[in-house]
Scaffold this motif. Structure first.
Motif, PDB file in Angstrom:
ATOM      1  N   VAL A 189       0.862  -1.176   0.000  1.00  0.00           N
ATOM      2  CA  VAL A 189       0.000   0.000   0.000  1.00  0.00           C
ATOM      3  C   VAL A 189       0.902   1.231   0.000  1.00  0.00           C
ATOM      4  CG1 VAL A 189      -1.763   1.315   1.239  1.00  0.00           C
ATOM      5  CG2 VAL A 189      -1.859  -1.196   1.194  1.00  0.00           C
ATOM      6  N   VAL A 190       0.784   2.013  -1.045  1.00  0.00           N
ATOM      7  CA  VAL A 190       1.653   3.178  -1.241  1.00  0.00           C
ATOM      8  C   VAL A 190       0.808   4.434  -1.121  1.00  0.00           C
ATOM      9  CG1 VAL A 190       3.268   4.327  -2.800  1.00  0.00           C
ATOM     10  CG2 VAL A 190       3.097   1.821  -2.809  1.00  0.00           C
ATOM     11  N   ARG A 191       1.239   5.331  -0.244  1.00  0.00           N
ATOM     12  CA  ARG A 191       0.507   6.584  -0.028  1.00  0.00           C
ATOM     13  C   ARG A 191       1.419   7.758  -0.379  1.00  0.00           C
ATOM     14  NH1 ARG A 191      -1.118   3.210   4.273  1.00  0.00           N
ATOM     15  NH2 ARG A 191      -3.385   2.870   4.301  1.00  0.00           N
ATOM     16  N   TRP A 192       0.856   8.736  -1.027  1.00  0.00           N
ATOM     17  CA  TRP A 192       1.581   9.962  -1.354  1.00  0.00           C
ATOM     18  C   TRP A 192       0.647  11.138  -1.156  1.00  0.00           C
ATOM     19  CZ3 TRP A 192      -0.428   6.545  -4.829  1.00  0.00           C
ATOM     20  CH2 TRP A 192      -1.315   7.031  -5.785  1.00  0.00           C
ATOM     21  N   ARG A 193       1.202  12.319  -1.264  1.00  0.00           N
ATOM     22  CA  ARG A 193       0.398  13.517  -1.096  1.00  0.00           C
ATOM     23  C   ARG A 193      -0.619  13.577  -2.237  1.00  0.00           C
ATOM     24  NH1 ARG A 193       4.124  18.321  -1.308  1.00  0.00           N
ATOM     25  NH2 ARG A 193       5.030  17.194   0.452  1.00  0.00           N
ATOM     26  N   GLY A 194      -1.843  13.228  -1.940  1.00  0.00           N
ATOM     27  CA  GLY A 194      -2.880  13.289  -2.961  1.00  0.00           C
ATOM     28  C   GLY A 194      -3.518  11.970  -3.312  1.00  0.00           C
ATOM     29  N   GLY A 195      -2.998  10.866  -2.779  1.00  0.00           N
ATOM     30  CA  GLY A 195      -3.642   9.608  -3.119  1.00  0.00           C
ATOM     31  C   GLY A 195      -2.928   8.399  -2.552  1.00  0.00           C
ATOM     32  N   GLU A 196      -3.451   7.220  -2.866  1.00  0.00           N
ATOM     33  CA  GLU A 196      -2.828   5.972  -2.454  1.00  0.00           C
ATOM     34  C   GLU A 196      -3.228   4.884  -3.436  1.00  0.00           C
ATOM     35  OE1 GLU A 196      -5.161   3.788   0.918  1.00  0.00           O
ATOM     36  OE2 GLU A 196      -4.943   5.914   1.495  1.00  0.00           O
ATOM     37  N   VAL A 197      -2.436   3.813  -3.473  1.00  0.00           N
ATOM     38  CA  VAL A 197      -2.678   2.728  -4.392  1.00  0.00           C
ATOM     39  C   VAL A 197      -2.122   1.442  -3.803  1.00  0.00           C
ATOM     40  CG1 VAL A 197      -0.513   2.970  -5.699  1.00  0.00           C
ATOM     41  CG2 VAL A 197      -2.536   2.055  -6.842  1.00  0.00           C
ATOM     42  N   ARG A 198      -2.717   0.323  -4.158  1.00  0.00           N
ATOM     43  CA  ARG A 198      -2.131  -0.963  -3.825  1.00  0.00           C
ATOM     44  C   ARG A 198      -1.419  -1.483  -5.064  1.00  0.00           C
ATOM     45  NH1 ARG A 198      -2.031  -5.316  -0.463  1.00  0.00           N
ATOM     46  NH2 ARG A 198      -3.397  -4.342   1.092  1.00  0.00           N
ATOM     47  N   ALA A 199      -0.162  -1.879  -4.881  1.00  0.00           N
ATOM     48  CA  ALA A 199       0.663  -2.387  -5.970  1.00  0.00           C
ATOM     49  C   ALA A 199       1.217  -3.751  -5.588  1.00  0.00           C
ATOM     50  CB  ALA A 199       1.804  -1.426  -6.263  1.00  0.00           C
ATOM     51  N   ARG A 200       1.679  -4.461  -6.568  1.00  0.00           N
ATOM     52  CA  ARG A 200       2.333  -5.733  -6.286  1.00  0.00           C
ATOM     53  C   ARG A 200       3.747  -5.516  -5.767  1.00  0.00           C
ATOM     54  NH1 ARG A 200       1.641  -8.896 -11.795  1.00  0.00           N
ATOM     55  NH2 ARG A 200       2.675 -10.575 -10.634  1.00  0.00           N
ATOM     56  N   ALA A 201       4.382  -4.387  -6.165  1.00  0.00           N
ATOM     57  CA  ALA A 201       5.772  -4.134  -5.744  1.00  0.00           C
ATOM     58  C   ALA A 201       6.056  -2.650  -5.800  1.00  0.00           C
ATOM     59  CB  ALA A 201       6.746  -4.907  -6.641  1.00  0.00           C
ATOM     60  N   LEU A 202       7.137  -2.254  -5.119  1.00  0.00           N
ATOM     61  CA  LEU A 202       7.570  -0.857  -5.040  1.00  0.00           C
ATOM     62  C   LEU A 202       9.061  -0.794  -5.319  1.00  0.00           C
ATOM     63  CD1 LEU A 202       7.133   2.177  -4.090  1.00  0.00           C
ATOM     64  CD2 LEU A 202       7.811   1.363  -1.818  1.00  0.00           C
ATOM     65  N   ALA A 203       9.469   0.142  -6.178  1.00  0.00           N
ATOM     66  CA  ALA A 203      10.887   0.406  -6.430  1.00  0.00           C
ATOM     67  C   ALA A 203      11.161   1.861  -6.104  1.00  0.00           C
ATOM     68  CB  ALA A 203      11.247   0.111  -7.889  1.00  0.00           C
ATOM     69  N   VAL A 204      12.157   2.097  -5.267  1.00  0.00           N
ATOM     70  CA  VAL A 204      12.509   3.452  -4.842  1.00  0.00           C
ATOM     71  C   VAL A 204      13.839   3.835  -5.467  1.00  0.00           C
ATOM     72  CG1 VAL A 204      13.127   4.917  -2.884  1.00  0.00           C
ATOM     73  CG2 VAL A 204      11.242   3.268  -2.680  1.00  0.00           C
ATOM     74  N   ALA A 205      13.834   4.936  -6.197  1.00  0.00           N
ATOM     75  CA  ALA A 205      15.062   5.494  -6.782  1.00  0.00           C
ATOM     76  C   ALA A 205      15.044   6.986  -6.505  1.00  0.00           C
ATOM     77  CB  ALA A 205      15.129   5.197  -8.269  1.00  0.00           C
ATOM     78  N   ALA A 206      15.230   7.328  -5.243  1.00  0.00           N
ATOM     79  CA  ALA A 206      15.020   8.694  -4.770  1.00  0.00           C
ATOM     80  C   ALA A 206      16.288   9.521  -4.727  1.00  0.00           C
ATOM     81  CB  ALA A 206      14.376   8.668  -3.383  1.00  0.00           C
ATOM     82  N   GLY A 207      17.392   9.003  -5.245  1.00  0.00           N
ATOM     83  CA  GLY A 207      18.624   9.779  -5.292  1.00  0.00           C
ATOM     84  C   GLY A 207      19.044  10.266  -3.921  1.00  0.00           C
ATOM     85  N   PRO A 208      19.363  11.566  -3.783  1.00  0.00           N
ATOM     86  CA  PRO A 208      19.830  12.074  -2.490  1.00  0.00           C
ATOM     87  C   PRO A 208      18.772  12.075  -1.390  1.00  0.00           C
ATOM     88  CG  PRO A 208      19.626  13.849  -4.085  1.00  0.00           C
ATOM     89  CD  PRO A 208      19.441  12.574  -4.842  1.00  0.00           C
ATOM     90  N   TRP A 209      17.520  11.794  -1.743  1.00  0.00           N
ATOM     91  CA  TRP A 209      16.458  11.696  -0.738  1.00  0.00           C
ATOM     92  C   TRP A 209      16.276  10.254  -0.242  1.00  0.00           C
ATOM     93  CZ3 TRP A 209      16.330  15.204  -4.692  1.00  0.00           C
ATOM     94  CH2 TRP A 209      16.126  16.542  -4.336  1.00  0.00           C
ATOM     95  N   THR A 210      17.184   9.360  -0.598  1.00  0.00           N
ATOM     96  CA  THR A 210      17.032   7.950  -0.248  1.00  0.00           C
ATOM     97  C   THR A 210      16.895   7.737   1.252  1.00  0.00           C
ATOM     98  OG1 THR A 210      18.249   7.251  -2.217  1.00  0.00           O
ATOM     99  CG2 THR A 210      18.098   5.663  -0.410  1.00  0.00           C
ATOM    100  N   ALA A 211      17.745   8.377   2.047  1.00  0.00           N
ATOM    101  CA  ALA A 211      17.705   8.165   3.502  1.00  0.00           C
ATOM    102  C   ALA A 211      16.363   8.570   4.085  1.00  0.00           C
ATOM    103  CB  ALA A 211      18.841   8.941   4.174  1.00  0.00           C
TER     104      ALA A 211
END
Length: 395
Positions: A189-211
């Motif tokens: 379950v992925v939530r962001w400013r403005g919505g949410e969705v259920r996905a089978r998987a999540l990949a994060v490539a946030a660069g300098p915001w990784t931490a």
């Protein structure tokens, strides 16, 4: 909550765009969340603009990375000719330098061997008159070598990759910063400013915001301590016809490259703490790069037209940043694995990183359909909304 998404990708820099592209081209339903109002507004528009094999990584024994980067460079030259072009490079060797001519020659020979000894890996020695034709200092010059790398507009390449992803059905939401992601046996379950969705998987490539993003994941992959390292570039008046691989006074590599009608000089490696969006060129970095360029091009103008700074994500450690491993880290979490986090990453090897991420998420996504056709994918230019990182005025 909306449903029916296979993969959510956080980040629309080159790494996130690459993951979205390969996933969508494989038949997966993809949603990309980007915190910025456009793609490539962070590190992916603030690089040295080189598509290269990492010649300097041979010194630290990162042969696998060099082999991978050379393979990806060849692919980009073949499949994205309108975005990536060959760039003649020169390496001058001076008396007193830490690297001697025989070492440079041996490094170039190993570079060619790791790249498969193709025509783009050939190198040669240059006569002094040819080596100094663009104003390179002749005093103390012991040898000079010529070889090939490649160059791109990093923002244009990122935009093209993201456009290719959308052409395969991926959706992109801008100004959609991740708030949380929680995985269970059935999905994420992925939530962001403005919505949410259920996905089978999540990949994060946030660069300098990784931490920061890691703290919003449940579970979060185990990664080594990460540090941010700032790299500053200058844009100088006057244009070089070839790129130059220079050794600064402290032994670090500094590049001087043609860029438009000017010369791009970079980069630095300065530890950074604070808001990634607030990084700016430091006066000490500007002075360092001007000195490195002026030392080898004393008769060329060194008027600074502007500067920009970007951030690398590197594993922490006591060694200087330029001696730390540059291998891309991919952390996996969940049972089955449903979350992948990319830490670091090279512009040149974005496609290889995407393959690693999708392989790691295979327990959730299943084997990607159409994988055999991925090697034949091509990249074409798309309208660029980010462009070159804004240049800081130099007063």
């Amino acid at each position: 909550m909306s449903d029916g998404v296979d993969l959510v990708v956080v980040g629309a820099g080159i790494q996130g765009a690459g993951i979205a592209w390969l996933a969508a081209a494989s038949g997966h339903r993809v949603l990309v969340l980007e915190r910025m109002p456009a793609p490539a507004l962070g590190t992916s528009s603030r690089s040295t603009k080189l598509v290269h094999g990492g010649l300097r990584y041979l010194e630290t024994g990162q042969w696998r990375l060099v082999r991978e980067a050379l393979r990806e460079r060849a692919w980009l030259l073949r499949q994205a000719p309108a975005l990536v072009r060959r760039l003649p490079m020169r390496i001058p060797v001076y008396a007193g330098m830490r690297r001697r001519p025989w070492q440079i020659r041996a490094g170039l020979a190993l570079y060619a061997l790791l790249g498969g000894l193709g025509p783009d890996l050939r190198f040669c020695s240059l006569p002094a008159a040819e080596a100094t034709a663009e104003g390179l200092a002749g005093d103390g010059l012991c040898a000079a070598f010529a070889y090939l790398e490649a160059q791109t507009d990093d923002a244009a390449l990122t935009t093209a990759v993201l456009a290719a992803a959308t052409a395969h059905g991926a959706r992109v939401l801008h100004e959609a910063a991740l708030r949380s992601a929680a995985a269970d046996r059935d999905g994420v379950v992925v939530r962001w400013r403005g919505g949410e969705v259920r996905a089978r998987a999540l990949a994060v490539a946030a660069g300098p915001w990784t931490a920061q993003v890691l703290r919003r994941l449940d579970p979060a992959p185990a990664l080594p301590p990460l540090e941010l390292v700032q790299g500053t570039h200058l844009l100088l008046a006057g244009r070089l016809d070839a790129g130059y691989y220079l050794e600064a006074a402290d032994g670090r590599a500094v590049f001087a490259l043609p860029w438009g009608g000017e010369t791009l000089v970079g980069t630095t490696e300065t530890p950074y703490a604070g808001d990634p969006a607030a990084c700016r060129p430091l006066p000490a970095e500007v002075a360092y790069l001007r000195a490195a360029f002026g030392r080898r091009f004393p008769r060329r103008p060194a008027e600074v037209l502007g500067a920009f700074a970007g951030l690398r994500v590197l594993p922490g450690g006591d060694a200087p940043a330029f001696r730390r491993p540059r291998e891309t880290l991919v952390g996996l979490a969940g049972r089955p694995v449903r979350i992948a986090v990319v830490a670091g990453g090279k512009l040149t090897t974005f496609r290889a990183t995407a393959r690693r991420v999708l392989a790691g998420l295979a327990p959730a996504l299943g084997p990607p359909p159409g994988a055999a056709a991925l090697e034949r994918l091509r990249l074409e230019p798309a309208p660029v909304t980010a462009g070159l990182a804004p240049l800081a005025p130099m007063g």
